[in-house]
Design a protein around this motif. Structure first.
Motif, PDB file in Angstrom:
ATOM      1  N   GLY A  85       0.649  -1.346  -0.016  1.00 54.46           N
ATOM      2  CA  GLY A  85      -0.191  -0.543  -0.299  1.00 54.46           C
ATOM      3  C   GLY A  85       1.015   1.311   0.600  1.00 54.46           C
ATOM      4  N   THR A  86      -0.074   2.601   0.046  1.00 57.65           N
ATOM      5  CA  THR A  86       0.694   3.844   0.682  1.00 57.65           C
ATOM      6  C   THR A  86       0.394   4.727   1.496  1.00 57.65           C
ATOM      7  OG1 THR A  86       1.111   3.511  -2.000  1.00 57.65           O
ATOM      8  CG2 THR A  86       1.246   6.075  -1.335  1.00 57.65           C
ATOM      9  N   VAL A  87       1.265   5.216   2.046  1.00 55.71           N
ATOM     10  CA  VAL A  87       0.974   6.434   2.787  1.00 55.71           C
ATOM     11  C   VAL A  87       1.360   8.206   2.272  1.00 55.71           C
ATOM     12  CG1 VAL A  87       1.568   7.492   4.922  1.00 55.71           C
ATOM     13  CG2 VAL A  87       1.569   5.129   5.173  1.00 55.71           C
ATOM     14  N   ARG A  88      -0.468   8.849   2.283  1.00 55.97           N
ATOM     15  CA  ARG A  88       0.182  10.248   1.653  1.00 55.97           C
ATOM     16  C   ARG A  88      -0.259  11.172   2.676  1.00 55.97           C
ATOM     17  NH1 ARG A  88      -5.492   9.923  -2.381  1.00 55.97           N
ATOM     18  NH2 ARG A  88      -3.690  11.875  -3.138  1.00 55.97           N
ATOM     19  N   VAL A  89       0.524  11.635   1.896  1.00 56.08           N
ATOM     20  CA  VAL A  89       0.206  13.024   3.415  1.00 56.08           C
ATOM     21  C   VAL A  89      -0.182  14.072   2.424  1.00 56.08           C
ATOM     22  CG1 VAL A  89       1.303  14.377   4.980  1.00 56.08           C
ATOM     23  CG2 VAL A  89       1.578  11.264   5.074  1.00 56.08           C
ATOM     24  N   ARG A  90      -0.802  14.873   2.173  1.00 54.35           N
ATOM     25  CA  ARG A  90      -1.423  16.279   2.053  1.00 54.35           C
ATOM     26  C   ARG A  90      -0.682  17.335   2.749  1.00 54.35           C
ATOM     27  NH1 ARG A  90      -6.018  16.817  -0.219  1.00 54.35           N
ATOM     28  NH2 ARG A  90      -5.806  15.326  -1.766  1.00 54.35           N
TER      29      ARG A  90
ATOM     30  N   ARG B 140       9.794  13.568  13.228  1.00 51.92           N
ATOM     31  CA  ARG B 140      11.225  13.119  13.800  1.00 51.92           C
ATOM     32  C   ARG B 140      11.689  11.571  13.451  1.00 51.92           C
ATOM     33  NH1 ARG B 140      10.494  10.826  18.679  1.00 51.92           N
ATOM     34  NH2 ARG B 140       8.744  11.768  18.777  1.00 51.92           N
ATOM     35  N   ALA B 141      10.156  10.908  12.586  1.00 53.51           N
ATOM     36  CA  ALA B 141      10.094   9.722  11.908  1.00 53.51           C
ATOM     37  C   ALA B 141       9.043   9.518  11.706  1.00 53.51           C
ATOM     38  CB  ALA B 141      11.324   8.398  13.055  1.00 53.51           C
ATOM     39  N   ILE B 142       8.865   8.960  10.265  1.00 48.67           N
ATOM     40  CA  ILE B 142       7.614   8.034   9.979  1.00 48.67           C
ATOM     41  C   ILE B 142       7.091   6.632   9.601  1.00 48.67           C
ATOM     42  CG2 ILE B 142       5.607   8.334   7.679  1.00 48.67           C
ATOM     43  CD1 ILE B 142       7.080  10.918   6.934  1.00 48.67           C
ATOM     44  N   ARG B 143       6.630   6.003  10.247  1.00 51.05           N
ATOM     45  CA  ARG B 143       6.531   4.707  10.982  1.00 51.05           C
ATOM     46  C   ARG B 143       4.877   4.088  10.167  1.00 51.05           C
ATOM     47  NH1 ARG B 143      10.860   3.004  13.111  1.00 51.05           N
ATOM     48  NH2 ARG B 143      10.013   0.926  12.873  1.00 51.05           N
ATOM     49  N   VAL B 144       4.908   3.191   9.680  1.00 51.07           N
ATOM     50  CA  VAL B 144       3.853   2.089   9.398  1.00 51.07           C
ATOM     51  C   VAL B 144       4.292   0.581  10.077  1.00 51.07           C
ATOM     52  CG1 VAL B 144       5.203   1.581   7.218  1.00 51.07           C
ATOM     53  CG2 VAL B 144       2.173   2.044   8.195  1.00 51.07           C
TER      54      VAL B 144
ATOM     55  N   LEU C 187       9.397   4.406   7.603  1.00 53.29           N
ATOM     56  CA  LEU C 187       9.176   5.476   5.537  1.00 53.29           C
ATOM     57  C   LEU C 187      10.164   6.309   5.478  1.00 53.29           C
ATOM     58  CD1 LEU C 187       5.278   4.870   5.505  1.00 53.29           C
ATOM     59  CD2 LEU C 187       7.210   3.394   5.000  1.00 53.29           C
ATOM     60  N   ALA C 188      10.512   7.355   6.773  1.00 53.58           N
ATOM     61  CA  ALA C 188      11.215   8.352   6.319  1.00 53.58           C
ATOM     62  C   ALA C 188      11.585   8.631   8.052  1.00 53.58           C
ATOM     63  CB  ALA C 188      10.375   9.702   6.076  1.00 53.58           C
ATOM     64  N   ASP C 189      13.300   9.139   7.839  1.00 50.71           N
ATOM     65  CA  ASP C 189      13.587   9.431   9.102  1.00 50.71           C
ATOM     66  C   ASP C 189      13.566  10.591   9.541  1.00 50.71           C
ATOM     67  OD1 ASP C 189      14.932   6.611   9.590  1.00 50.71           O
ATOM     68  OD2 ASP C 189      16.656   6.711   8.206  1.00 50.71           O
ATOM     69  N   LYS C 190      14.437  11.429  10.295  1.00 54.34           N
ATOM     70  CA  LYS C 190      14.126  12.177  11.070  1.00 54.34           C
ATOM     71  C   LYS C 190      14.601  13.654   9.410  1.00 54.34           C
ATOM     72  CE  LYS C 190      16.016  15.982  14.666  1.00 54.34           C
ATOM     73  NZ  LYS C 190      17.335  15.971  15.053  1.00 54.34           N
ATOM     74  N   GLY C 191      13.625  14.704   9.822  1.00 51.22           N
ATOM     75  CA  GLY C 191      14.102  16.039   8.426  1.00 51.22           C
ATOM     76  C   GLY C 191      13.147  16.731   8.081  1.00 51.22           C
ATOM     77  N   SER C 192      12.321  17.424   7.608  1.00 48.23           N
ATOM     78  CA  SER C 192      11.085  17.777   6.878  1.00 48.23           C
ATOM     79  C   SER C 192      10.669  17.769   5.661  1.00 48.23           C
ATOM     80  CB  SER C 192      11.409  19.337   7.139  1.00 48.23           C
ATOM     81  OG  SER C 192      10.554  20.313   7.086  1.00 48.23           O
TER      82      SER C 192
ATOM     83  N   ARG D 168      -0.929   0.344  10.380  1.00 51.83           N
ATOM     84  CA  ARG D 168      -1.259   2.232  11.076  1.00 51.83           C
ATOM     85  C   ARG D 168      -0.047   2.768  11.046  1.00 51.83           C
ATOM     86  NH1 ARG D 168      -2.568  -0.874  16.122  1.00 51.83           N
ATOM     87  NH2 ARG D 168      -0.263  -0.609  16.849  1.00 51.83           N
ATOM     88  N   ALA D 169      -0.638   4.087  10.520  1.00 49.11           N
ATOM     89  CA  ALA D 169       0.679   5.096  10.283  1.00 49.11           C
ATOM     90  C   ALA D 169       1.059   6.287  10.929  1.00 49.11           C
ATOM     91  CB  ALA D 169       0.729   5.738   8.992  1.00 49.11           C
ATOM     92  N   THR D 170       2.379   6.403  11.167  1.00 45.34           N
ATOM     93  CA  THR D 170       2.286   7.924  12.442  1.00 45.34           C
ATOM     94  C   THR D 170       3.632   8.655  12.125  1.00 45.34           C
ATOM     95  OG1 THR D 170       1.679   5.961  14.437  1.00 45.34           O
ATOM     96  CG2 THR D 170       2.306   8.158  15.174  1.00 45.34           C
ATOM     97  N   ILE D 171       3.270   9.836  12.242  1.00 44.70           N
ATOM     98  CA  ILE D 171       4.772  11.121  11.523  1.00 44.70           C
ATOM     99  C   ILE D 171       5.116  11.254  13.042  1.00 44.70           C
ATOM    100  CG2 ILE D 171       4.774  12.975  10.585  1.00 44.70           C
ATOM    101  CD1 ILE D 171       2.931  12.692   8.947  1.00 44.70           C
ATOM    102  N   HIS D 172       6.109  11.090  13.966  1.00 37.54           N
ATOM    103  CA  HIS D 172       6.646  11.088  14.889  1.00 37.54           C
ATOM    104  C   HIS D 172       7.028  12.477  14.454  1.00 37.54           C
ATOM    105  CE1 HIS D 172       5.484   7.206  16.421  1.00 37.54           C
ATOM    106  NE2 HIS D 172       6.698   7.404  15.563  1.00 37.54           N
ATOM    107  N   THR D 173       6.075  13.747  16.047  1.00 43.39           N
ATOM    108  CA  THR D 173       6.425  15.010  15.401  1.00 43.39           C
ATOM    109  C   THR D 173       7.699  15.247  16.600  1.00 43.39           C
ATOM    110  OG1 THR D 173       4.851  15.291  16.743  1.00 43.39           O
ATOM    111  CG2 THR D 173       4.339  15.959  14.445  1.00 43.39           C
ATOM    112  N   PRO D 174       8.436  16.716  16.094  1.00 42.51           N
ATOM    113  CA  PRO D 174       9.414  17.128  17.320  1.00 42.51           C
ATOM    114  C   PRO D 174       8.513  17.356  18.990  1.00 42.51           C
ATOM    115  CG  PRO D 174       9.876  18.607  15.108  1.00 42.51           C
ATOM    116  CD  PRO D 174       8.758  17.717  14.949  1.00 42.51           C
TER     117      PRO D 174
END
Length: 431
Positions: free
Chosen positions: A26-31, A39-43, A73-78, A112-118
């Motif tokens: 599948g795909t996680v979509r973010v707009r 800090r990280a995006i995990r599924v 899915l992605a490490d620390k960044g913006s 489940r998908a999570t965007i871990h924020t600062p």
């Protein structure tokens, strides 16, 4: 609209039903309306079962997990403003149990998908439930193609005086069925007394057992057929069919907290005589032909011989002395049909669920995609603890509506007489 305008999970090709051992992609979509530091995006893909002591309560008393896999899915960044897609893929374990949902517990599989924020910022989360179907092949059950037979003998009594007996024998053509298949019921009733019996009733029952602090048994009537009573000193046979609606499969292999059993119960109220035949509900139909059909009007193959008292009551002896003989068996008429739910009622609640099997019991055109039913519907809970037997609660049994309230294909299956085609339509009972 905020910084995060869209955060969702979609599965490849819109699928929601999977088999154990299959890949789930599948795909996680973010707009985003503005840049978002993270800090990280995990599924995570999980499968678990929970059981409660109270109906419709999600505070589980007992839980068990089946799998729990995570991907970064992605490490620390913006993330800059705009659309972003993150593909993922998991391999479902081969031992994952079939999805199920009941009033006292459920088996749930989800992504489940999570965007871990600062720090000091709220994390963003989303989830999507999918369903697993581990098909139960009825052909793997020993003797599944054999007729199912049981017999019971009960004596009439009035003020402690025995007035005769009734022999009730019931059988089915198979021991296992799939959704949409007609269960062929045959009952033989020999009334060896001078009293008429009550109407005969056949019920398809579902029993779901939940293992919490104590076993909770959830029992309900799926379908019910009622036939006429038997006159004194007569032998009668009753041939009927029960259409198997959309039901969860038997047993739920892989889950130790929830177990499902099905029974066909044939009973008389007067005298109180009951026979119970265990049956299996599966996803892949029996592909072996039943044994040779029952010859004539005799008992089904393997049925025990009718029990005749060695010393009949005086009433029977007097009747025999007067020359009264059992006449040829008569066929009982059917008085009413009832059914709990339309065949596709539960299937329609699962998006993308496959079509049911043909009503003649033959395997579906796509044998790898049998019907999926995850819910039990309205039930009556029974609690069993210690040496005591199951005790019903104060909940009232929801009686199934009449077949006649539906249109094809959910109407009552044709009776035995209608199937033979040799009966005057004006003589067939109303459904």
């Amino acid at each position: 609209m905020g910084r995060v305008q869209l955060f969702e999970i979609s599965l490849s090709h819109g699928r929601v039903v999977y088999s154990p051992g299959e890949p789930l992609a599948g795909t996680v979509r973010v707009r985003l309306g503005a840049p978002l530091p993270f800090r990280a995006i995990r599924v995570t893909c999980t499968g678990s079962c929970g059981v409660s002591n109270k109906a419709n309560d999600t505070a589980w008393v007992v839980e068990e997990g089946y799998f729990n896999s995570s991907l970064s899915l992605a490490d620390k960044g913006s993330l800059p403003a705009g659309e972003h897609s993150f593909p993922f893929q998991f391999l479902l374990p081969a031992t994952a149990p079939t999805s199920f949902e009941g009033p006292f517990g459920k088996i749930v599989h989800q992504v489940r998908a999570t965007i871990h924020t600062p720090r000091f910022s709220k994390d963003h989360k989303c989830s999507l439930v999918f369903y697993i179907l581990s098909p139960l092949n009825l052909n793997s059950i020993p003797d599944i193609e054999q007729p199912n037979v049981a017999s019971a003998t009960k004596k009439f009594s009035y003020k402690l005086v025995k007035t005769g007996s009734v022999v009730l024998t019931a059988s089915t053509d198979l021991r296992g069925y799939v959704v949409g298949q007609a269960l062929q019921l045959h009952a033989d009733i020999e009334n060896q007394s001078g009293k008429d019996t009550s109407p005969v009733v056949a019920s398809l029952l579902q029993k779901v057992s939940y293992k919490a602090k104590r076993w909770i048994h959830d029992v309900r009537t799926i379908a019910e057929v009622e036939g006429a009573g038997v006159k004194a000193w007569r032998r009668a046979q009753w041939h009927e069919q029960i259409l198997v609606p959309a039901l969860p499969q038997s047993a739920l292999p892989g889950c130790s907290l929830i177990h499902i059993d099905y029974y066909l119960q044939v009973s008389l109220k007067a005298p109180e005589a009951t026979v119970t035949l265990p049956v299996f509900i599966g996803n892949i139909a029996v592909n072996h032909a039943p044994l040779s059909p029952r010859p004539g009007l005799g008992l089904p193959p393997g049925a025990p011989p009718l029990v005749v008292p060695s010393a009949p009551p005086q009433e029977e002896a007097e009747a025999a002395a007067g020359g009264l003989q059992f006449l040829d068996p008569v066929f009982l008429s059917t008085k009413s049909h009832s059914q709990q739910q339309p065949l596709l009622a539960t299937l329609s609640s699962v998006p993308g669920a496959p079509e049911p099997c043909p009503q003649d019991g033959s395997p579906a055109s796509h044998p790898l995609h049998p019907p999926l039913c995850i819910s039990t519907g309205a039930t009556v809970p029974y609690f069993a603890e210690g040496s005591r037997g199951p005790m019903p609660t104060t909940s009232t049994l929801i009686l199934p509506p009449e077949y006649s309230s539906w249109g094809y294909p959910y109407e009552a299956p044709p009776s035995y007489e209608q199937s033979c085609g040799g009966v005057d339509p004006s003589l067939t009972p109303e459904s």
